[in-house]
Design an enzyme around this catalytic site. Structure first.
Site, PDB file in Angstrom:
ATOM      1  N   GLU A 163      18.513 -47.391  78.403  1.00 20.21           N
ATOM      2  CA  GLU A 163      17.452 -46.641  79.072  1.00 20.21           C
ATOM      3  C   GLU A 163      18.149 -46.024  80.286  1.00 20.21           C
ATOM      4  O   GLU A 163      18.360 -46.687  81.300  1.00 20.21           O
ATOM      5  CB  GLU A 163      16.342 -47.622  79.457  1.00 20.21           C
ATOM      6  CG  GLU A 163      15.177 -47.023  80.191  1.00 20.21           C
ATOM      7  CD  GLU A 163      14.392 -46.069  79.326  1.00 20.21           C
ATOM      8  OE1 GLU A 163      13.983 -45.034  79.858  1.00 20.21           O
ATOM      9  OE2 GLU A 163      14.196 -46.346  78.137  1.00 20.21           O
ATOM     10  N   ASP A 174       5.612-102.370  78.542  1.00 24.97           N
ATOM     11  CA  ASP A 174       5.897-103.765  78.898  1.00 24.97           C
ATOM     12  C   ASP A 174       6.051-103.837  80.420  1.00 24.97           C
ATOM     13  O   ASP A 174       7.150-103.842  80.961  1.00 24.97           O
ATOM     14  CB  ASP A 174       7.188-104.209  78.186  1.00 24.97           C
ATOM     15  CG  ASP A 174       7.505-105.674  78.426  1.00 24.97           C
ATOM     16  OD1 ASP A 174       6.660-106.368  79.034  1.00 24.97           O
ATOM     17  OD2 ASP A 174       8.606-106.109  78.035  1.00 24.97           O
ATOM     18  N   LYS A 183       7.638-109.359  76.080  1.00 19.71           N
ATOM     19  CA  LYS A 183       6.449-109.857  75.374  1.00 19.71           C
ATOM     20  C   LYS A 183       5.297-108.912  75.712  1.00 19.71           C
ATOM     21  O   LYS A 183       5.244-108.381  76.816  1.00 19.71           O
ATOM     22  CB  LYS A 183       6.093-111.280  75.843  1.00 19.71           C
ATOM     23  CG  LYS A 183       7.182-112.293  75.504  1.00 19.71           C
ATOM     24  CD  LYS A 183       6.828-113.658  76.062  1.00 19.71           C
ATOM     25  CE  LYS A 183       7.991-114.633  75.820  1.00 19.71           C
ATOM     26  NZ  LYS A 183       7.753-115.946  76.410  1.00 19.71           N
ATOM     27  N   ASP A 213      18.296 -51.217  81.190  1.00 24.53           N
ATOM     28  CA  ASP A 213      17.631 -50.199  82.007  1.00 24.53           C
ATOM     29  C   ASP A 213      18.595 -49.807  83.123  1.00 24.53           C
ATOM     30  O   ASP A 213      18.742 -50.562  84.097  1.00 24.53           O
ATOM     31  CB  ASP A 213      16.366 -50.828  82.611  1.00 24.53           C
ATOM     32  CG  ASP A 213      15.159 -49.947  82.410  1.00 24.53           C
ATOM     33  OD1 ASP A 213      15.347 -48.739  82.307  1.00 24.53           O
ATOM     34  OD2 ASP A 213      14.032 -50.475  82.375  1.00 24.53           O
ATOM     35  N   HIS A 224      14.290 -53.090  86.684  1.00 19.58           N
ATOM     36  CA  HIS A 224      13.097 -52.351  86.268  1.00 19.58           C
ATOM     37  C   HIS A 224      12.792 -51.340  87.364  1.00 19.58           C
ATOM     38  O   HIS A 224      12.297 -51.702  88.426  1.00 19.58           O
ATOM     39  CB  HIS A 224      11.931 -53.323  86.057  1.00 19.58           C
ATOM     40  CG  HIS A 224      10.839 -52.732  85.206  1.00 19.58           C
ATOM     41  ND1 HIS A 224      11.073 -52.315  83.918  1.00 19.58           N
ATOM     42  CD2 HIS A 224       9.537 -52.473  85.459  1.00 19.58           C
ATOM     43  CE1 HIS A 224       9.940 -51.833  83.413  1.00 19.58           C
ATOM     44  NE2 HIS A 224       9.009 -51.924  84.322  1.00 19.58           N
ATOM     45  N   ASN A 256       5.815-105.968  82.883  1.00 12.79           N
ATOM     46  CA  ASN A 256       6.628-106.950  83.629  1.00 12.79           C
ATOM     47  C   ASN A 256       8.001-107.165  82.987  1.00 12.79           C
ATOM     48  O   ASN A 256       8.738-108.073  83.361  1.00 12.79           O
ATOM     49  CB  ASN A 256       5.871-108.287  83.757  1.00 12.79           C
ATOM     50  CG  ASN A 256       5.503-108.834  82.384  1.00 12.79           C
ATOM     51  OD1 ASN A 256       5.771-108.199  81.367  1.00 12.79           O
ATOM     52  ND2 ASN A 256       4.885-110.016  82.369  1.00 12.79           N
ATOM     53  N   ASP A 281     -12.088 -78.627  73.224  1.00 12.15           N
ATOM     54  CA  ASP A 281     -12.831 -78.797  74.479  1.00 12.15           C
ATOM     55  C   ASP A 281     -14.140 -78.039  74.338  1.00 12.15           C
ATOM     56  O   ASP A 281     -14.136 -76.841  74.040  1.00 12.15           O
ATOM     57  CB  ASP A 281     -12.015 -78.236  75.648  1.00 12.15           C
ATOM     58  CG  ASP A 281     -12.575 -78.683  76.997  1.00 12.15           C
ATOM     59  OD1 ASP A 281     -13.810 -78.674  77.140  1.00 12.15           O
ATOM     60  OD2 ASP A 281     -11.780 -79.028  77.888  1.00 12.15           O
ATOM     61  N   LYS A 301      22.750 -47.402  71.459  1.00 11.18           N
ATOM     62  CA  LYS A 301      21.641 -46.484  71.185  1.00 11.18           C
ATOM     63  C   LYS A 301      21.404 -45.667  72.441  1.00 11.18           C
ATOM     64  O   LYS A 301      21.075 -46.225  73.491  1.00 11.18           O
ATOM     65  CB  LYS A 301      20.368 -47.255  70.816  1.00 11.18           C
ATOM     66  CG  LYS A 301      19.179 -46.326  70.565  1.00 11.18           C
ATOM     67  CD  LYS A 301      17.932 -47.080  70.154  1.00 11.18           C
ATOM     68  CE  LYS A 301      16.975 -47.321  71.287  1.00 11.18           C
ATOM     69  NZ  LYS A 301      16.485 -46.118  71.965  1.00 11.18           N
ATOM     70  N   GLU A 354      17.901 -54.501  75.625  1.00  9.46           N
ATOM     71  CA  GLU A 354      17.673 -53.287  76.408  1.00  9.46           C
ATOM     72  C   GLU A 354      18.407 -53.349  77.737  1.00  9.46           C
ATOM     73  O   GLU A 354      18.417 -54.386  78.409  1.00  9.46           O
ATOM     74  CB  GLU A 354      16.173 -53.099  76.646  1.00  9.46           C
ATOM     75  CG  GLU A 354      15.877 -51.791  77.362  1.00  9.46           C
ATOM     76  CD  GLU A 354      14.393 -51.533  77.558  1.00  9.46           C
ATOM     77  OE1 GLU A 354      14.015 -50.353  77.616  1.00  9.46           O
ATOM     78  OE2 GLU A 354      13.611 -52.501  77.665  1.00  9.46           O
ATOM     79  N   ARG A 373       0.273-113.396  73.108  1.00 13.36           N
ATOM     80  CA  ARG A 373       1.431-112.536  73.402  1.00 13.36           C
ATOM     81  C   ARG A 373       2.084-112.170  72.063  1.00 13.36           C
ATOM     82  O   ARG A 373       2.190-113.022  71.171  1.00 13.36           O
ATOM     83  CB  ARG A 373       2.496-113.274  74.237  1.00 13.36           C
ATOM     84  CG  ARG A 373       2.072-113.633  75.648  1.00 13.36           C
ATOM     85  CD  ARG A 373       2.300-112.440  76.585  1.00 13.36           C
ATOM     86  NE  ARG A 373       2.064-112.763  77.975  1.00 13.36           N
ATOM     87  CZ  ARG A 373       0.859-112.898  78.531  1.00 13.36           C
ATOM     88  NH1 ARG A 373      -0.219-112.809  77.781  1.00 13.36           N
ATOM     89  NH2 ARG A 373       0.732-113.141  79.815  1.00 13.36           N
ATOM     90  N   HIS A 375      12.652 -56.473  74.708  1.00 11.40           N
ATOM     91  CA  HIS A 375      12.263 -55.423  75.656  1.00 11.40           C
ATOM     92  C   HIS A 375      12.553 -55.927  77.068  1.00 11.40           C
ATOM     93  O   HIS A 375      12.326 -57.109  77.366  1.00 11.40           O
ATOM     94  CB  HIS A 375      10.763 -55.146  75.486  1.00 11.40           C
ATOM     95  CG  HIS A 375      10.181 -54.234  76.517  1.00 11.40           C
ATOM     96  ND1 HIS A 375      10.527 -52.904  76.615  1.00 11.40           N
ATOM     97  CD2 HIS A 375       9.273 -54.454  77.492  1.00 11.40           C
ATOM     98  CE1 HIS A 375       9.849 -52.353  77.610  1.00 11.40           C
ATOM     99  NE2 HIS A 375       9.086 -53.271  78.162  1.00 11.40           N
ATOM    100  N   ASN A 376      13.034 -55.034  77.940  1.00  9.95           N
ATOM    101  CA  ASN A 376      13.348 -55.450  79.330  1.00  9.95           C
ATOM    102  C   ASN A 376      14.116 -56.773  79.328  1.00  9.95           C
ATOM    103  O   ASN A 376      13.761 -57.724  80.032  1.00  9.95           O
ATOM    104  CB  ASN A 376      12.064 -55.629  80.158  1.00  9.95           C
ATOM    105  CG  ASN A 376      11.408 -54.299  80.496  1.00  9.95           C
ATOM    106  OD1 ASN A 376      11.978 -53.232  80.237  1.00  9.95           O
ATOM    107  ND2 ASN A 376      10.223 -54.339  81.056  1.00  9.95           N
TER     108      ASN A 376
END
Length: 728
Positions: free
Chosen positions: A367, A131, A137, A320, A333, A133, A675, A416, A318, A173, A288-289
């Protein structure tokens, strides 16, 4: 919140910028100011994408950079997926509380909303935008703009015809009830009306016995007349119909769009499996990581990554660990540009967030690259910060070698790591859990790295003592030795080694994983933190299949689908064929086909626009159904594409699959934008275990790439499952 607040966004010690944040009229999104104005869609975030709102200095960012602001003035908005946290400081504690309480209320309201209410909200927010404006309507031009916004490119003649049919005042309208009528016509679901009329007969309402007939045809377990009556009371909108125990088309739509009408079995959304079996009998959601928020070469490390993993149901994270300054071990890391975080900060994040979503045990996979001193510091931090949460001795001293169950270990943290042999002979002191990786990826070592390697060959008795039920051990053979079994031993294998064992020694590997835990991790060669397909590892019964949680893609969709059930608690009971010690199951030779899955892809509703800023960009959707299971079951089939209609595309196509090991299968429903010249664009997906898939007419509620709801986007399908007679 509707008036807006000037809140300080905090990003570093020096970057504290004041920005205006304002709740939008729809109550579903927040507009915010940016230093450089961007496209409109880049200035809002949605309430449904919020994972949590934390008060005070409860994020890594505010703990590090929020010191200048009183905790009572601070809040953190954490989002689902990869979006960064929003750390904010309000001018006053009262203002901060307004946002904390307000967002909590909005999130609760959103959770309680039915699909129909979400749809109304969704359409009215677009009405407001179309809408132009703001005169309440709608001219035909504004209606055309609305249609493009909601992802439908309707023929001008047809659109004008629909417009004129609703323009009762004949003034070009639409207003008030005329707009309502136009929307009602737009949102019509002819395919639902057809099903409804099939059961309702001439009077166009469903009585309880007629609804019961529909439920029985759907294959609903325990469908009774009482259940049909309860559904009418729960979903019928018309009070008169409700009093006469009748369901109108609107009530029928409400029911089919509710969680009870979804493809996922509602009974499987809470913890419904036996949680009293040994840990080896479960698939366990593993990361992981975990410390990385981006790639493993230059990405930042953060305690927030652990909080996020726990929020996604992860139960094995994990750490490290490397030598840090001032006697404090750090996590990052190794030998890369990733930033460092303190080991003790991560342990605190574990204490504070590990059990917010799931009560079942968390495994810390260490680790370890530290020397003896800092290993002792690690053991000290684990004991002092985690206290009674930490398992430091066997629960049952009479049988210390028996693995406890998730139920017995509720609220507990397991370590662990390497365990010193009783005699502490030198060959027991091995550097790392990742021996295979090191063999495969020999690299030039600096003198410093060689020294760290030499140091880490030693294991401190303090840290060794904490490896009670998860003793990291190199996998030398799949055959059990002559002595007693060792269920407390955990082997770590690279994805390559695990795949090789599955292919070359399928049944032996399955039996090994029925006895003890196996952790699988991605090859270190994956510099961009890409993932591998976890399904191949689950097929062999590997429990700890570790993925990069920070990397979205089909692999994480499969992980989310696997752990979607059983209360999303991070533990899922493995099928019986993967738990029996003398099982004959081999994922490479699963036996004959015994189940047929037939999916009729009928329609989709309110698919999201992929390019919100470009009015003329409308999707050409197609649906693909993928089967992920043992290699003989893996398959993918897709429908044709529908041109220029993401609003209510219709396919009516049937896809059929033969399954040999249905108990391992995950079914993934994907919608893509076709596509012809480049790869299709992803629109949405939903993945669930085959055994949690309900039959009959079902809605599938689509999720985005990072797992957030795309509500009100749905797929409407019919699902049929036939089991051939034979062993279950």
């Amino acid at each position: 919140m509707l008036r807006g607040s000037r809140l300080r966004k905090i990003r570093s010690r020096t970057w504290h910028q004041e920005r205006l944040y304002r709740l939008q009229e729809d109550g579903l999104s927040v507009w915010f100011q940016r230093r450089i104005p961007r496209a409109p869609s880049q200035h809002i975030f949605f309430v449904q994408h919020i994972e949590a709102v934390r008060e005070g200095h409860q994020s890594e960012g505010l703990r590090r950079f929020g010191g200048a602001f009183a905790p009572a003035r601070c809040l953190t908005i954490a989002f689902k997926g990869r979006r960064k946290n929003l750390d904010l400081a309000a001018p006053t504690a009262e203002e901060a509380q307004r946002w904390v309480r307000g967002l909590a209320k909005l999130r609760a309201r959103l959770d309680a909303m039915s699909q129909r209410e979400r749809l109304d909200h969704w359409i009215h927010s677009y009405l407001h935008r179309a809408d132009s404006n703001q005169d309440s309507k709608m001219s035909f031009k504004e209606i055309k703009s609305l249609l493009r916004m909601v992802n439908v490119d309707m023929n001008d003649m047809y659109a004008y015809h629909l417009f004129k049919e609703c323009d009762h005042s004949n003034n070009e309208r639409l207003e008030g009830t005329e707009i309502e009528e136009f929307l009602r016509r737009l949102l019509k679901r002819p395919e639902l009306e057809e099903i409804f009329h099939r059961y309702s007969g001439e009077d166009r309402v469903l009585s309880a016995p007629e609804l019961l007939e529909f439920l029985e045809d759907q294959g609903e377990d325990g469908a009774t007349l009482t259940h049909a009556q309860q559904l009418i009371q729960a979903y019928e909108l018309n009070e008169t119909a409700k009093q006469h125990e009748l369901m109108t088309l609107d009530g029928f739509m409400m029911y089919l769009l509710s969680p009870e009408g979804a493809a996922l079995d509602m009974a499987h959304t809470c913890v419904f499996q036996d949680m009293s079996q040994p840990l080896t009998h479960y698939f366990i959601s593993s990361s992981h990581n975990t410390y990385l928020t981006d790639s493993q070469i230059g990405g930042p490390s953060s305690t927030e990554a652990y909080v996020r993993a726990f929020a996604q149901g992860c139960r094995c994270v994990e750490l490290d660990c490397w030598e840090g300054p001032g006697g404090e071990p750090v996590i990052y890391h190794g030998h890369t540009l990733t930033s460092k975080i303190l080991f003790r900060d991560v342990v605190q994040a574990v204490r504070d967030h590990a059990f917010t979503l799931s009560p079942y045990p968390v495994i810390l996979s260490l680790e370890n690259h530290c020397g003896l001193e800092q290993q002792a510091a690690m053991a000290r931090h684990l004991r002092t910060i985690l206290g009674d949460m930490l398992v430091t001795q066997a629960l049952d001293p009479q049988s210390p070698e028996e693995l406890p169950s998730p139920e017995q270990l509720k609220g507990r943290v397991l370590v662990k790591g390497k365990k010193l042999p009783a005699a502490r002979n030198e060959d027991g002191r091995i550097l790392s859990d990742r021996e295979e990786e090191e063999e495969e990826e020999e690299e030039e070592e600096t003198v410093e790295a060689a020294e760290q390697r030499r140091q880490a060959k030693q294991i401190s008795p303090e840290l060794s003592a904490l490896a009670v039920y998860c003793c990291a051990t190199r996998l030398r053979t799949l055959r059990p030795g002559p002595g007693p079994p060792h269920p407390c031993q955990v082997s770590s294998l690279s994805e390559r080694k695990a795949k090789k064992l599955t292919r070359e020694a399928g049944n032996s590997f399955v039996r090994h994983n029925a006895r003890q835990l196996t952790r699988v991790y991605p090859l270190g060669l994956r510099m961009n933190s890409a993932n591998y397909n976890p399904q191949e590892m689950w097929n062999s019964g590997c429990q700890l299949v570790a993925l990069n949680f920070q990397t979205p893609g089909y692999e994480m969709d499969l992980n989310s689908g696997r752990f979607l059930v059983n209360g999303q608690c991070g533990y899922v009971l493995k099928p019986a064929c993967l738990r029996q010690p003398d099982t004959t199951f081999d994922p490479e030779c699963p036996g004959p086909s015994r189940t047929t899955l037939t999916v009729q892809v009928l329609t989709a509703q309110q698919l999201p626009k992929l390019n919100a800023e470009k009015p003329s960009s409308i999707v050409d959707p197609l649906v693909r159904v993928e089967i992920h299971g043992v290699s003989a079951d893996c398959a993918r089939k897709e429908t044709d594409y529908v041109l220029n209609n993401g609003f209510n595309p219709h396919w009516g196509q049937t896809l059929q699959f033969q399954l040999r090991a249905p108990e391992l299968v995950l079914v993934r429903f994907v919608v893509e934008d076709y596509d012809s010249t480049s790869p299709n664009d992803f629109v949405g997906q939903f993945t669930l275990p085959f055994n949690s898939l309900k039959q009959g007419y079902r809605h599938i509620h689509l999720l985005s790439k990072d797992g957030a709801s795309l509500s009100p986007a749905t797929l409407f399908v019919h699902i049929s499952i036939q089991h051939s007679s034979g062993p279950d």
